[in-house]
Structures are given as C-alpha cells and as structure tokens.
Design a protein around this motif. Structure first.
Motif, PDB file in Angstrom:
ATOM      1  N   ASP A 212       0.847  -1.179   0.000  1.00  6.79           N
ATOM      2  CA  ASP A 212       0.000   0.000   0.000  1.00  6.79           C
ATOM      3  C   ASP A 212       0.890   1.239   0.000  1.00  6.79           C
ATOM      4  OD1 ASP A 212      -1.826   1.947   0.319  1.00  6.79           O
ATOM      5  OD2 ASP A 212      -2.870   1.025   2.028  1.00  6.79           O
ATOM      6  N   THR A 214       0.307   4.304   0.050  1.00  4.76           N
ATOM      7  CA  THR A 214      -0.039   5.402   0.957  1.00  4.76           C
ATOM      8  C   THR A 214       0.540   5.157   2.343  1.00  4.76           C
ATOM      9  OG1 THR A 214      -2.103   4.325   1.542  1.00  4.76           O
ATOM     10  CG2 THR A 214      -2.191   5.900  -0.266  1.00  4.76           C
ATOM     11  N   ARG A 215       0.925   3.897   2.621  1.00  2.00           N
ATOM     12  CA  ARG A 215       1.546   3.606   3.918  1.00  2.00           C
ATOM     13  C   ARG A 215       3.000   3.199   3.745  1.00  2.00           C
ATOM     14  NH1 ARG A 215      -2.991  -0.220   6.508  1.00  2.00           N
ATOM     15  NH2 ARG A 215      -4.775   1.137   6.160  1.00  2.00           N
TER      16      ARG A 215
END
Lengths: 447, 563
Positions: A212, A214-215
């Motif tokens: 992911d 975004t992380r």
C-alpha cells in the motif's frame, strides 16, 4: 551359455577397458568440472559471492560424483548387458536386494542432510545482521531503491542538510554507488508490479513487493558487502538486472552497481560532488533540466544521445525532439507540445508507439509528482536537443512558463526560489518527499 | 519343462495375422465412452498442442538469436509467446498426454472392461479442446503475457483481456484433471481382478494412482487461486491488490501449492512408464518393486511440503530454511527410483528398441535435472540463480528430459497395442539421436548462461551472452526438427507398420494378453493376471508368454526354456 552368466557381470576385456576408461574419465571429469567454477560465475565482487561460490563448489563435487556414478552404471549396463543379435533369452530373475536398497536410501539421505547443514551455515553467515551499515563519513545513511516499470531509482538520504535544515537526498538514477568494505543495506520498494533486484556479481537477489503506497509500500531488504577483486580497476561497474517478469520492457530494466576503491574515492568522485550540485543547482534552466531529466525514469523507455544509460525502446527516441516538436500537433507550439508530453503523455501518442507513459504531473500520479519548476527546466533542456530547434530559445524564460500556464494552469517560479529557498528542489521525486514537493508546488503557485 | 498352469482366462478369438481390426476413424471424432477411444482422443489432441507449443518455442529461440528485439513486434509479443508456450506444454500437452496413456493402458493392465465412470471419462476429455481454444482466443484480444505463473499484479492490474481467457481456460483444464483423477483412483482401487493385490499391480498403475491422488488434492487450490484472480480482474475485488488490503504473496503461495505438486503430476506417470519399459526391454524384473511403488507415494506426500522454494526471493527470510530442507529431502525417494532402475537393467538382456533408448535417455537426462534440483534447493545458491536460465534449464531437464522422453518411450512401447502395428524402429533410432543430442546441447548451456547473469523471460539481453544463445538456438532447431521424424513415423506406421500381434515385446502385464487393438470389451472373459507383473527370467513366465503368443497369433512358441 548366456544363461550361466546373465546375473553377474562377465569380466571380458571389453568390460575392463570400459571400466578403466570410465574411471579415468570420472576422475579427470570431476577435476575438470571444478576448474569451471570461476568461469561460469560473474566476477566475485562481494563477501556473499565468495561463500556462495564455495557452496556451489561443494554442490558441484557431490553432484559430479552422482552424475558420473549413475551415467557410469548406465554405460556399463548398456555395454555389458546388451542382448546380442538374435538372443531371445531372459535376464536374471533377481527381484532386488534389501541391503542395497537400504544403502541407497540412507546414503542420499545423509548427503542431503549434509548439504542442508552447509547451506544453512552459508545462509546464516550471509544474512547475519551487521552493526554498521551504509556508513558514509562514519554515520549511516539510508539507501532506498525504487523499482518502476522499467527502471531502477536509487536515493541516498544523506546525513547532510540544506541551510534550511531539510535533509539532502541524492538521486543517482539507475546506479548504486558503494565502496569496498561498505556493508550495503538496501530498502527496496516497487511502485507497480513485482520486480526482482539482482546483482549477479554480488550473488544477491530480492523481490520488490507491491504494498500500500499510501503507507510506505511493503519494503524488503537486501544486504551485501563489496570486496576487492584482484586486477580490477576502480571504480568498477557491475550490472543490476530485473529478474522477475514485469512486462513489456522487462529485459531493459537494468542498472549498475558502481564500486569505489575506498571511502575516500567514493566521497571524492560521487558523494561530495552530488551534494555540491544539490546545494548549488545551476540557475540556468537548460543546465538544470539536463540534471533533472536524469533523475526521472525517462531512460527506461527512451534513448537520448548524450546519456549512455538510456536504453529504452518502448517509447520514441528523444534525439532531435526539438526539431519536430512543432509539427506533432496542429495548433500547438513546440513548447506547448513538449510541456503536454511530459505531464500528460496520453494527449498525443507518437504513431507506432502505444499509450504506456506515466503522467508525471503533480495532480496525476503522486508517485512522480514533478513540480512545475522541474517541468520548466526539463522542457528548457529538451528545447536544445536537436539541430534547428522549433522552440523559441531566445525567450525560453517567458515562452515555456507561458506554455505551462496555458496547458496546465500552473505558475512557474523561474528563479527556482532565488538563491536560498528550495535549493533541494530538484531532488523531490522520491516518494518520501512527495508531500514536501506538493506543498512547495502550491507555495510556488500561490505567489 | 514341467506342466505349468497358464492362467489366461477363457479362450480368446483368434486374430488373423494380416488383418488389424481398428475402430473406424469416425469413432474418434464423436462422443464415446470407450476408454480406448478416449485415450486416443486425449493423445492426438495433446500431440497437436505439442506442435503448437513447439512452434512457439522455435519462435522464442529465433528471437534469442540476437540480443535485440528483432523478430517479435514488441516485448509484450515475446512475453505472450513464452506464456502460451509454457501453458500449452504443461496443461495441454504433458498432463493430457498422461491422461491418454493412463486411459488406454490402466484399465487393460487391470484386466478391466473400462474405467469406473465411462461417462465422466468422456466428459473430462471433452473439456480439453474448448479450454485450449479459449486460451488461444486470447490472440484475438490481447494474449496473456504474465508468464505461465501469472503473478499479480502484473496479471491483474497490468494485463489485457487475454489474461481472463487464460484463467478461464486453465480453470476448465483443472476441472478436467480432477474428473480424470477421481476416475483413475476409483478404477485402480476397485476394478482389479481378485488375484491382483495392490502389491501385484503394475507400476504404471501405482504411478497413476499416486499422480491422481496429488491431482485430486492439489488442483482445487489452483481452482481457488484462479477464481480469486478472475474476481480481481472482472469484479474489482482486491485479493491480490495491496492498495485494497490484498497480498501478492497470497497468489504465489496458493499457485505453487498446486504447481509444485503439478511437477510430480507431470513426471510420476513417466516414472511409471520407465519401470514398465526398462523391465520389459531388458527382460528382467523391476528391482525393488515395493520401494519403487512406495517412493511414488513418498514423492506425492513430500511434494506437498516444498512449494515455497519457488518463492525463495520473495518469501519472508525466516521461512526459507524449512522449505530448503523439505526440498532437499524429496531427492531421496527420487534417488531410490533412479537406483532401482539401474538395478533393473543390471544383469538384464537389454534390447535397444526405440522405447528402451528413450527410457535410457530419460535416466541419463533426468539425473542432471535431479542434481540441479538439489543445487536449487540449496538456498544461498538458489538466491543467485533464481529466475534465471539456470532454472529454465533445470525444469526442462525434468520435464523434457524426464516427462517428454518418457512420453516418447511410452509411444514406441504402446503404439503397437493401440494400432496393431509396430512403429518403424530405424526411424525411432534416428528420432532418438536427434532428440537426445538436440536436447542436451539446447539445455545444458542454459545452466551456464543463467549463472553468468542472464535472467529468464527476456527478449533483450546482455550482448555478452550472444554466442551461447546462438548455440542454444541452433540446437533447439535440431530438437524441433526431431519432432517431425516422430510425427512422420506415427503416420507412416499407422498405415504401413509391421503387424504387431498381441504381445510384440513378450510382456507379462495384462494389456498384452489381448488382441492389438483390443476388442471393445478388452477381454473376452475375465483375464487372470500372471502372478508377478515383472516376473521375467523364470520358466513359468516364459511358458505364460509362449501361451499368450499361441493363443492370439497362432505363433509357434519359442523353444522351451528360452535358449
């Protein structure tokens, strides 16, 4: 006549000759095999390579013994037990031999246990965590590798800061710079599919796993320590290869590990000049553009004459791009066309190529997040690529910003934040700096 | 010679030596529940796909003559070429080809009249042609190009519609495989004659049993993985998409949980064929019959514990060691087979028939695949050669040097039973020589190219490897040419081959105790198997074989007691 001898090997001159020749071939063969160990490997450029090659040596000797044993038995059998022409008799009626069967179960079992143990030892030795990694000037820096179809990007989060206190990040494109004895510890991330970072000369490989973004993605780790090779001239370069199928340009996804002789050479030839260039970026947009364009992954799909590591063929060649920029799209000036092509490549696809290029604009793909100032410098540089440029290079400082304003509506700070602000501006393409870059962009736009 | 009871069952109808009564060609083109028809349908279909997959291999080697992209229009075209090559060879050639031999031979070896579920058997076959067509239809949209392993997200977010067709086709083929395997298990466990205990069963049946157990247990995992892949592709789920909470390693784990055992699905029947062919053509019992049968089962079981060695560069580092150990252990039962086969031919009377040549070729090539297999299990070395030409070489030694050599051996061995005519032995020897040396020179240098640094699945490579790749390509063209020899031989022998008679190889297993080809019900009466399927070298066995000859071909028995 045949019946009397058919369950044991008859000692005929043929058999003896075959057995003797065979014995000779095996001994010479295994010796000969092992002389090939250095020949079938790339240069032995890391401590890991040394132990992997030693392990292979053992595997080759054991494998060689098994190979010659089985091929030899096979050869002896087909010579000694061949049915003569017209011989319709049966072979021996032996059904097996318990002792023999136990022996050839236990011995291979012992061999594989032995191999497991020595492989385990090599593995734990090679993966043992090291205390001091990525040391530069006595302090550790982080080295991040990003894989994106179809290019490698290496960034160094240095221990230096800009006068404003922002950490300096060196982007060295598809090259990893290191020196003999440095314990390299890479953090690998991919922005799209699975890639595999392989340095054959170091015998190390690690897959990059999509996570992911975004992380912070799903970082994986790769460690190795370069060692000296006798007779090598330093700095020496060893290929980096993508080993996991990643699509159309998989075979083109290459790079190089540049190994310096020692830390001094590393600092003098790579580290300090790179930091110097970041702290003192050229004010001239063309010179700046020439640096900035190399920090993006343009090289994975395009070729461009002055750069020897631009290998891509999935996109059109950029050589002479300024000569034809005005002819591509009716109604668009050369500058407008180039500006559009970088941030929104899908707007016009050159005939014969497919619509594959990422959009590099800040609003489009946050992985790339190119600032308007970077776009300005890249286009200024591209406008000089060619014999008789279509661009108005006399007035590039006004025409290109006007084109960016027309096409995308962004204002450009043509002074690059004068001489103190945002001096690390050209280095903001790694993901971690994405947000910073975006805020800079909005500041620039609001001015 | 003492009087020996020859347990042949009832008197069979005599077959005139000149006339071979074969089913009409039209029988093969329609729905049939006769296992012999279905077997041939499987075999011919598989061989046609072998030609297509082989042509793709030739295109791949043509591209690799130079380090640049010049034959194919794009890297993607090259990727789809090896993707379809691998998929076709595995799912549409080797696995259906073993279903062909299993279907034709297993019921005959058991003395059964058909498979346990004849209708299911036909259904399993008829899933294959449409599945193959669905996969090839990908060429009308955008063919699958993520490799036969189809790792997401390349196969989900970054691939065209051909990938969906690929997954649908693979789904159908998996279904076919499960149906076929259930049928084999039930048939082998229930339809043996009362005299044939498990420990008197021919080793091909043992191997097919082990294979079917693997297929029934493993293939549902492939079905599960493919279903998730299709859902991700078509309905927007995110099983394999990290941005939606999915995990790309999930696919790798489930896929290899099927696909590693699938390697044994592809090679165990070949090992069964080896046991048959080596024993019969060297006129000697199988050495250590029980251990050979049991090692098939051991391979089947241990084969389920090694899947993650395919993930040595992506798996969490601390999980790699256990899979290294299990992967090494599987060498032990494989070694037992290899040594037992050596024990089988040792002290025999080896007849260099084409079938025997390919069986011996299997042994000498498969051992290389076995040795490199152990090398690949050794984790630190694997890290270097993972996903390189070393691996390409290794699995071709196992699947070509192993499975395909065994498929050829089986072809020469059972062709007479299926068609009633012998294959041409001279052409068979020429075919063997071209295949053996073409194969060796194609695939052995790949080890070295891989170790030197050439990854697999690339159309563009370091020019330093050009010479080696030229050599490999030219040898590959020789190997490709060898296929035409065997196809010519099949067609020629079908019409012109020497009449085979019931038992041309003087073999003891039951498929030879009936006419060639067998009548619709296989046997006129319930046949009684000879007490030991590999009991060669005894007077009783010779007497039995003489009686078979006399019963079917009116041939004069060989002089008593051999010579």
């Amino acid at each position: 006549m045949e019946n009397n001898t058919n369950n044991r090997l008859s000692i005929t001159p043929t058999t003896i000759v075959v057995a003797a020749v065979y014995l000779l071939v095996s001994v010479v063969g295994i010796n000969w095999f092992t002389t090939f160990v250095p020949v079938v490997f790339p240069p032995q450029a890391s401590a890991e390579a040394r132990s992997v090659d030693e392990l292979f040596h053992v595997l080759l000797i054991i494998g060689g013994i098994i190979f010659f044993l089985i091929q030899g038995m096979l050869l002896i059998s087909v010579v000694a037990f061949r049915a003569r022409r017209g011989d319709q008799s049966e072979g021996s009626s032996s059904h097996g031999n318990m002792i023999l069967e136990v022996v050839w179960t236990i011995i291979p079992a012992l061999v594989v246990i032995f191999l497991s143990v020595i492989s385990f030892n090599v593995w734990s030795q090679n993966t043992e965590p090291k205390i001091s990694v990525n040391l530069v000037d006595g302090t550790p820096v982080s080295i991040n590798v990003t894989g994106a179809r179809y290019a490698w990007t290496h960034t160094y989060e240095t221990n230096r800061t800009t006068p404003e206190g922002a950490p300096i990040v060196i982007n060295s494109g598809n090259r990893l710079h290191t020196y003999i004895g440095q314990n390299v510890d890479l953090t690998l991330r991919t922005t799209d599919v699975i890639h595999s970072y392989w340095v054959p000369a170091m015998r190390v490989k690690q897959d990059l796993l999509p996570g992911d973004l975004t992380r912070g993605g799903r970082p994986t780790e790769l460690r190795f320590t370069p060692i000296r090779i006798e007779g090598e001239t330093y700095p020496a370069a060893y290929p980096i290869v993508c080993a996991e199928l990643c699509g159309d340009g998989h075979g083109l996804m290459t790079g190089a590990v540049v190994v310096y002789e020692d830390e001094t050479q590393f600092l003098e030839q790579f580290y300090e000049p790179a930091i110097h260039a970041i702290l003192n970026p050229p004010a001239d947009p063309v010179l700046r553009g020439e640096l900035v364009i190399q920090e993006y992954i343009c090289n994975s799909c395009h070729i461009l004459e002055p750069f020897d590591d631009w290998v891509g063929r999935t996109g059109p060649a950029l050589d002479g791009v300024a000569d034809r920029a005005a002819d591509r799209v009716p109604g668009q000036s050369a500058e407008e066309y180039l500006v559009t092509s970088v941030w929104n490549a899908s707007a016009f696809v050159v005939p014969g190529y497919s619509d594959q290029m990422a959009n590099f604009g800040p609003a489009e793909m946050d992985n790339y997040n190119m600032s308007p100032e970077e776009l300005y410098s890249i286009v200024a540089y591209l406008c000089t690529v060619g014999e008789q440029s279509d661009c108005d290079n006399e007035n590039s400082t006004t025409v290109i910003p006007a084109a960016i304003k027309t096409v995308f509506g962004f204002d450009v700070d043509i002074t690059f934040g004068m001489d103190q602000d945002e001096s690390a501006d050209g280095e903001t393409d790694s993901e971690d700096d994405g947000e910073m870059s975006a805020s800079e962009t909005s500041e620039a736009a609001s001015e | 010679m003492a009087t020996i009871a020859v347990p042949l069952g009832g008197q069979q109808e005599r077959q005139a030596i000149e006339a071979v009564r074969r089913p009409a060609l039209s029988e093969y083109l329609r729905w049939s529940v006769d296992h012999k028809i279905i077997g041939v349908q499987y075999g011919v279909t598989a061989l046609l796909f072998f030609l297509i997959g082989g042509a793709m291999a030739m295109a791949i080697r043509l591209e690799l003559l130079t380090p640049n992209l010049d034959v194919m229009v794009s890297g993607a075209a090259y990727n789809s070429m090896f993707t379809m090559h691998g998929t076709i060879m595995i799912f549409l050639f080797i696995i259906p080809m073993w279903a062909a031999y299993g279907n034709y031979v297993v019921p005959l070896q058991l003395g059964a009249k058909d498979m346990a579920f004849p209708w299911l058997n036909a259904f399993a076959y008829w899933l294959i042609p449409p599945a193959g067509v669905v996969m090839l239809l990908g060429y009308f949209v955008s063919p699958a190009e993520a490799g036969w392993t189809s790792y997401p997200p390349l196969s989900t977010l970054f691939s065209g519609d051909g990938q969906t067709l690929w997954a649908l086709g693979a789904h159908l083929l998996g279904l076919s495989s499960i149906f076929g395997s259930i049928n084999f298990i039930v048939t082998i466990l229930n339809m043996r004659p009362p005299e044939m205990t498990l420990w008197r069963m021919p080793l091909l049946c043992w191997a097919v049993l082990a294979t079917s157990i693997i297929a029934v247990m493993a293939t549902p995992f492939l079905a599960g993985a493919l279903t998730l892949l299709l859902l991700d592709r078509m309905t927007g789920t995110t099983f394999f998409d990290a941005s939606g909470g999915g995990d790309v390693l999930l696919w790798q784990n489930i896929f290899w949980f099927y696909s590693h055992p699938a390697v044994y699905i592809m090679v165990l029947p070949g090992m069964g064929v080896l046991s048959e062919v080596l024993s019969i053509h060297s006129r000697k019992p199988v050495f250590g019959y029980r251990m050979v049968g049991l090692s098939s089962m051991a391979i089947a079981i241990v084969g389920f514990t090694v899947w993650a060695h395919h993930m040595f560069t992506s798996l969490q580092p601390e999980l790699r060691i256990p899979f290294m150990i299990t992967s090494m252990i599987i060498a032990v039962p494989t070694g037992i087979k290899m040594f037992s086969w050596l024990g089988t031919i040792w002290g025999g009377k080896i007849h260099f028939t084409s079938a025997m040549l390919f069986a011996l070729g299997f042994m000498s090539m498969f051992v290389i695949g076995g040795i490199t297999g152990v090398m690949l299990a050794a984790l630190p070395f694997d890290i270097h050669v993972h996903d390189t030409y070393f691996v390409v070489s290794h699995f071709h030694f196992v699947l070509f040097g192993g499975s395909v050599f065994a498929i050829y051996a089986a072809l020469y061995h059972w062709f007479p039973k299926v068609t009633g005519r012998m294959m041409n032995e001279r052409l068979g020897v020429i075919h063997f020589l071209f295949t053996y040396f073409g194969f060796l020179i194609t695939f052995f240098p790949m080890h070295i190219v891989g170790m030197l640094g050439m990854p697999r699945r690339v159309a563009v490579f370091d020019p330093a490897f050009t010479d080696m790749n030229r050599l490999i390509s030219f040898a590959a063209f020789v190997l490709g040419f060898s296929t035409f020899i065997v196809f010519y031989n099949i067609i020629h022998s079908y019409f012109r081959g020497q009449i085979a008679g019931a038992n041309p190889w003087r073999a003891l297993t039951l498929e030879w105790a009936t006419t060639s080809p067998p009548p619709v019900t296989n046997f006129e009466d319930d046949p009684i198997p000879y007490e030991d399927p590999y009991g060669y070298g005894t007077e009783a066995a010779s007497a039995y074989l003489d009686a078979v000859d006399q019963a079917f071909d009116g041939r004069r028995p060989a002089s008593p007691g051999g010579h």
